[in-house]
Design a protein around this motif. Structure first.
Motif, PDB file in Angstrom:
ATOM      1  N   LEU A   1       7.194  15.804   2.261  1.00 53.67           N
ATOM      2  CA  LEU A   1       8.489  15.135   2.411  1.00 53.67           C
ATOM      3  C   LEU A   1       9.403  15.822   3.413  1.00 53.67           C
ATOM      4  CD1 LEU A   1       9.184  14.156  -1.297  1.00 53.67           C
ATOM      5  CD2 LEU A   1       8.663  12.612   0.595  1.00 53.67           C
ATOM      6  N   LYS A   2       9.018  16.996   3.869  1.00 51.16           N
ATOM      7  CA  LYS A   2       9.789  17.660   4.919  1.00 51.16           C
ATOM      8  C   LYS A   2       9.586  16.972   6.264  1.00 51.16           C
ATOM      9  CE  LYS A   2       9.667  22.275   2.801  1.00 51.16           C
ATOM     10  NZ  LYS A   2       9.181  23.680   2.957  1.00 51.16           N
ATOM     11  N   THR A   3       8.456  16.305   6.441  1.00 47.34           N
ATOM     12  CA  THR A   3       8.146  15.666   7.728  1.00 47.34           C
ATOM     13  C   THR A   3       7.877  14.168   7.603  1.00 47.34           C
ATOM     14  OG1 THR A   3       5.820  16.321   7.428  1.00 47.34           O
ATOM     15  CG2 THR A   3       7.215  17.778   8.748  1.00 47.34           C
ATOM     16  N   TRP A   4       7.718  13.666   6.382  1.00 46.60           N
ATOM     17  CA  TRP A   4       7.432  12.244   6.159  1.00 46.60           C
ATOM     18  C   TRP A   4       8.551  11.608   5.349  1.00 46.60           C
ATOM     19  CZ3 TRP A   4       2.758   9.120   6.734  1.00 46.60           C
ATOM     20  CH2 TRP A   4       1.788   9.731   7.540  1.00 46.60           C
ATOM     21  N   HIS A   5       8.900  10.369   5.698  1.00 44.00           N
ATOM     22  CA  HIS A   5       9.902   9.640   4.930  1.00 44.00           C
ATOM     23  C   HIS A   5       9.273   9.192   3.611  1.00 44.00           C
ATOM     24  CE1 HIS A   5      12.815   6.575   3.742  1.00 44.00           C
ATOM     25  NE2 HIS A   5      13.656   7.113   4.599  1.00 44.00           N
ATOM     26  N   PRO A   6      10.032   9.272   2.495  1.00 39.83           N
ATOM     27  CA  PRO A   6       9.484   8.874   1.184  1.00 39.83           C
ATOM     28  C   PRO A   6       8.921   7.454   1.152  1.00 39.83           C
ATOM     29  CG  PRO A   6      11.576  10.009   0.902  1.00 39.83           C
ATOM     30  CD  PRO A   6      11.391   9.808   2.378  1.00 39.83           C
ATOM     31  N   LEU A   7       9.536   6.521   1.903  1.00 43.53           N
ATOM     32  CA  LEU A   7       9.050   5.143   1.917  1.00 43.53           C
ATOM     33  C   LEU A   7       7.651   5.033   2.519  1.00 43.53           C
ATOM     34  CD1 LEU A   7      12.120   2.902   2.859  1.00 43.53           C
ATOM     35  CD2 LEU A   7      10.872   2.983   0.687  1.00 43.53           C
ATOM     36  N   LEU A   8       7.292   5.992   3.366  1.00 42.49           N
ATOM     37  CA  LEU A   8       5.948   6.005   3.940  1.00 42.49           C
ATOM     38  C   LEU A   8       4.965   6.762   3.050  1.00 42.49           C
ATOM     39  CD1 LEU A   8       6.375   6.580   7.788  1.00 42.49           C
ATOM     40  CD2 LEU A   8       5.557   4.533   6.624  1.00 42.49           C
ATOM     41  N   VAL A   9       5.449   7.822   2.415  1.00 41.09           N
ATOM     42  CA  VAL A   9       4.568   8.626   1.570  1.00 41.09           C
ATOM     43  C   VAL A   9       3.996   7.799   0.432  1.00 41.09           C
ATOM     44  CG1 VAL A   9       4.457  10.588  -0.013  1.00 41.09           C
ATOM     45  CG2 VAL A   9       5.709  10.790   2.142  1.00 41.09           C
ATOM     46  N   MET A  10       4.832   6.940  -0.154  1.00 44.57           N
ATOM     47  CA  MET A  10       4.396   6.155  -1.321  1.00 44.57           C
ATOM     48  C   MET A  10       3.181   5.273  -1.005  1.00 44.57           C
ATOM     49  SD  MET A  10       5.014   5.654  -4.483  1.00 44.57           S
ATOM     50  CE  MET A  10       4.555   4.481  -5.752  1.00 44.57           C
ATOM     51  N   PRO A  11       3.253   4.365  -0.009  1.00 48.75           N
ATOM     52  CA  PRO A  11       2.085   3.510   0.237  1.00 48.75           C
ATOM     53  C   PRO A  11       0.883   4.271   0.785  1.00 48.75           C
ATOM     54  CG  PRO A  11       3.775   3.108   1.894  1.00 48.75           C
ATOM     55  CD  PRO A  11       4.398   3.986   0.847  1.00 48.75           C
ATOM     56  N   VAL A  12       1.133   5.325   1.577  1.00 49.09           N
ATOM     57  CA  VAL A  12       0.016   6.063   2.160  1.00 49.09           C
ATOM     58  C   VAL A  12      -0.780   6.787   1.095  1.00 49.09           C
ATOM     59  CG1 VAL A  12      -0.598   8.019   3.644  1.00 49.09           C
ATOM     60  CG2 VAL A  12       1.038   6.313   4.449  1.00 49.09           C
ATOM     61  N   ARG A  13      -0.094   7.460   0.184  1.00 47.00           N
ATOM     62  CA  ARG A  13      -0.837   8.197  -0.844  1.00 47.00           C
ATOM     63  C   ARG A  13      -1.543   7.238  -1.802  1.00 47.00           C
ATOM     64  NH1 ARG A  13       3.769  10.963  -4.759  1.00 47.00           N
ATOM     65  NH2 ARG A  13       4.647   9.041  -5.641  1.00 47.00           N
ATOM     66  N   MET A  14      -0.920   6.087  -2.082  1.00 44.39           N
ATOM     67  CA  MET A  14      -1.568   5.108  -2.945  1.00 44.39           C
ATOM     68  C   MET A  14      -2.784   4.490  -2.260  1.00 44.39           C
ATOM     69  SD  MET A  14      -0.200   5.068  -5.844  1.00 44.39           S
ATOM     70  CE  MET A  14       1.290   5.614  -6.678  1.00 44.39           C
ATOM     71  N   ALA A  15      -2.666   4.239  -0.956  1.00 43.81           N
ATOM     72  CA  ALA A  15      -3.785   3.681  -0.203  1.00 43.81           C
ATOM     73  C   ALA A  15      -4.958   4.660  -0.164  1.00 43.81           C
ATOM     74  CB  ALA A  15      -3.338   3.325   1.214  1.00 43.81           C
ATOM     75  N   LEU A  16      -4.655   5.941   0.044  1.00 41.93           N
ATOM     76  CA  LEU A  16      -5.717   6.947   0.052  1.00 41.93           C
ATOM     77  C   LEU A  16      -6.429   6.994  -1.292  1.00 41.93           C
ATOM     78  CD1 LEU A  16      -3.905   9.839   1.966  1.00 41.93           C
ATOM     79  CD2 LEU A  16      -5.949   8.609   2.733  1.00 41.93           C
ATOM     80  N   ALA A  17      -5.645   6.987  -2.363  1.00 42.58           N
ATOM     81  CA  ALA A  17      -6.241   6.996  -3.702  1.00 42.58           C
ATOM     82  C   ALA A  17      -7.070   5.746  -3.928  1.00 42.58           C
ATOM     83  CB  ALA A  17      -5.140   7.095  -4.755  1.00 42.58           C
ATOM     84  N   GLY A  18      -6.523   4.593  -3.552  1.00 45.48           N
ATOM     85  CA  GLY A  18      -7.221   3.331  -3.763  1.00 45.48           C
ATOM     86  C   GLY A  18      -8.518   3.240  -3.002  1.00 45.48           C
ATOM     87  N   VAL A  19      -8.514   3.665  -1.742  1.00 45.49           N
ATOM     88  CA  VAL A  19      -9.719   3.583  -0.915  1.00 45.49           C
ATOM     89  C   VAL A  19     -10.826   4.477  -1.462  1.00 45.49           C
ATOM     90  CG1 VAL A  19     -10.689   4.174   1.339  1.00 45.49           C
ATOM     91  CG2 VAL A  19      -8.548   2.887   1.207  1.00 45.49           C
ATOM     92  N   VAL A  20     -10.483   5.726  -1.764  1.00 37.60           N
ATOM     93  CA  VAL A  20     -11.495   6.671  -2.257  1.00 37.60           C
ATOM     94  C   VAL A  20     -12.054   6.224  -3.600  1.00 37.60           C
ATOM     95  CG1 VAL A  20     -11.881   9.030  -3.062  1.00 37.60           C
ATOM     96  CG2 VAL A  20     -10.552   8.623  -0.984  1.00 37.60           C
ATOM     97  N   LEU A  21     -11.169   5.840  -4.524  1.00 35.45           N
ATOM     98  CA  LEU A  21     -11.630   5.403  -5.845  1.00 35.45           C
ATOM     99  C   LEU A  21     -12.449   4.118  -5.743  1.00 35.45           C
ATOM    100  CD1 LEU A  21      -8.465   6.089  -8.040  1.00 35.45           C
ATOM    101  CD2 LEU A  21     -10.565   7.442  -7.924  1.00 35.45           C
ATOM    102  N   SER A  22     -12.037   3.211  -4.861  1.00 34.76           N
ATOM    103  CA  SER A  22     -12.776   1.951  -4.701  1.00 34.76           C
ATOM    104  C   SER A  22     -14.174   2.196  -4.161  1.00 34.76           C
ATOM    105  CB  SER A  22     -12.012   1.007  -3.765  1.00 34.76           C
ATOM    106  OG  SER A  22     -10.767   0.621  -4.329  1.00 34.76           O
ATOM    107  N   LEU A  23     -14.315   3.141  -3.250  1.00 35.14           N
ATOM    108  CA  LEU A  23     -15.638   3.472  -2.720  1.00 35.14           C
ATOM    109  C   LEU A  23     -16.552   4.000  -3.827  1.00 35.14           C
ATOM    110  CD1 LEU A  23     -14.729   5.154   0.696  1.00 35.14           C
ATOM    111  CD2 LEU A  23     -15.774   2.903   0.331  1.00 35.14           C
TER     112      LEU A  23
END
Length: 307
Positions: A29-51
Motif C-alpha cells: 500500500l506504500k506504492t499501490w492504491h487500495p482500489l487496485l490492490v483489492m481486485p489484483v490480489r483477488m484475481a491472483l487468488a482466483g486464478v491460482v485456485l481455479s487452476l
C-alpha cells in the motif's frame, strides 16, 4: 480426528496464513492504491485456485442459479473489502479492530434472524468471551486517549464491511455447498475480482482516485504472496472451518489474529505483554465454550438453503 477438531485446525491455519498478509499489505500500500490492490490480489487468488480446481476436475456443472449465487457471494466479499479499506481511512485503528472483533456476535445475530443457527446461553457466553479476548489483546498493543470512543463514518463503513463478510461466508457455505472448499474459495475470489475491478477502473477514469502502482520486483512479489497465500490459501482453510464448525464459531478464530501477530512479534524478539496473552486465552476459551453445545445438539447450524 473429529470434524470439530479438523474445523478448529482449519480455523487456526486460516488466520495464521491470513496474518502473514498483514505486513505484505502494509508494504504494498506504500506504492499501490487500495482500489487496485483489492481486485489484483483477488484475481491472483482466483486464478491460482481455479487452476488447481481444474487440475483436480472438482468444479461442478455451472447453472444459472449457481452463477447468480457465486456472483452474490463474490459481490459481498469484494464490497466488504472495499468498505473496510474506505473505513480505515476515516476511523481510528483501535475502533476498526474492535468492530472487526465483533464478527462472532454479528454472525450469531444473522444466524438467528435467518433461522440458520439457534442461540443458547453457552454460545452467547462463548461469543462474549471471544469478543472480550479480541478487545483485550488490542488494548494490550495500543495506548491512547478518549478519541477511540468517537464513532463516525469510518466506523460505520467498517461495521457494514464486517456484516457483508459474514453474509459472504454464509452464502458461500449455504448456497455453494455442493462445491469443495477449494472450489468455493476459487469461484468467490474470482467473482470478487470481477466486481471490484470495474469499480477501480471507473474511479480512475472519473478522476476520483489516482490509481498509483509499482511493478518493481519487491512490490510484485509481495502482491503475489498477498493474493496466492494471504487470500487464496487462507480462504480455502476458512471455507473448511465454516463448513465444519458453522460461521459463528469459525468467526471466533478471527479474534485470534492480534494474538498471532503478538506471537510473530515474540519470534522477532519484541516485547509482549501479559494482557495480550490473556486476550488470546479468552478467545480460545470462548471458542471451546461455544463448541460444547455441539455435543448436546442444542446449538448447531441448521440444514437447508439460505443465507
Amino acid at each position: 480426528m473429529s470434524s470439530r477438531l479438523y474445523g478448529n485446525l482449519a480455523g487456526v491455519f486460516s488466520m495464521l496464513v491470513w496474518s502473514t498478509g498483514l505486513p505484505a499489505a502494509a508494504e504494498v500500500l506504500k506504492t499501490w492504491h487500495p482500489l487496485l490492490v483489492m481486485p489484483v490480489r483477488m484475481a491472483l487468488a482466483g486464478v491460482v485456485l481455479s487452476l488447481v480446481v481444474l487440475a483436480w476436475n472438482s468444479l461442478p456443472r455451472l447453472t444459472l442459479q449457481l452463477g447468480k449465487d457465486i456472483m452474490l457471494a463474490g459481490s459481498a466479499m469484494g464490497i466488504s473489502g472495499l468498505f473496510l479499506v474506505w473505513g480505515q481511512a476515516f476511523a481510528h485503528p483501535v475502533n476498526v479492530a474492535i468492530i472487526v472483533a465483533s464478527m462472532p456476535a454479528i454472525s450469531a445475530a444473522v444466524g438467528m434472524l435467518t433461522g440458520r443457527e439457534r442461540l443458547t446461553v453457552t454460545i452467547a457466553l462463548g461469543v462474549a468471551l471471544a469478543m472480550a479476548g479480541g478487545i483485550v489483546t488490542i488494548a494490550g498493543r495500543e495506548h491512547g486517549g478518549p478519541e477511540r470512543v468517537a464513532l463516525g463514518l469510518g466506523e460505520l463503513l467498517v461495521f457494514i464491511s464486517t456484516v457483508l463478510f459474514v453474509l459472504f461466508t454464509r452464502i458461500s457455505v449455504d448456497r455453494l455447498g455442493n462445491m469443495s472448499d477449494l472450489a468455493r474459495a476459487a469461484v468467490t475470489t474470482t467473482a470478487s475480482s470481477l466486481v471490484t475491478a470495474p469499480i477501480a477502473v471507473i474511479a480512475g477514469l472519473l478522476g476520483l482516485a489516482e490509481l498509483n502502482y509499482a511493478l518493481d520486483a519487491k512490490s510484485v512479489g509481495l502482491l503475489v504472496w498477498l493474493g496466492c497465500i494471504g487470500i487464496g490459501l487462507s480462504s480455502v482453510f476458512w471455507m473448511a472451518a465454516c463448513r465444519m464448525l458453522g460461521v459463528t464459531v469459525a468467526s471466533m478464530h478471527n479474534n485470534m489474529i492480534p494474538f498471532y501477530t503478538m506471537l510473530f512479534a515474540l519470534l522477532l524478539g519484541q516485547a509482549v505483554s501479559l494482557v495480550q496473552a490473556l486476550g488470546g486465552v479468552l478467545v480460545i476459551c470462548g471458542a471451546v465454550l461455544a463448541q460444547l453445545q455441539f455435543r448436546s445438539l442444542k446449538f448447531r447450524p441448521k440444514g437447508g438453503q439460505g443465507v
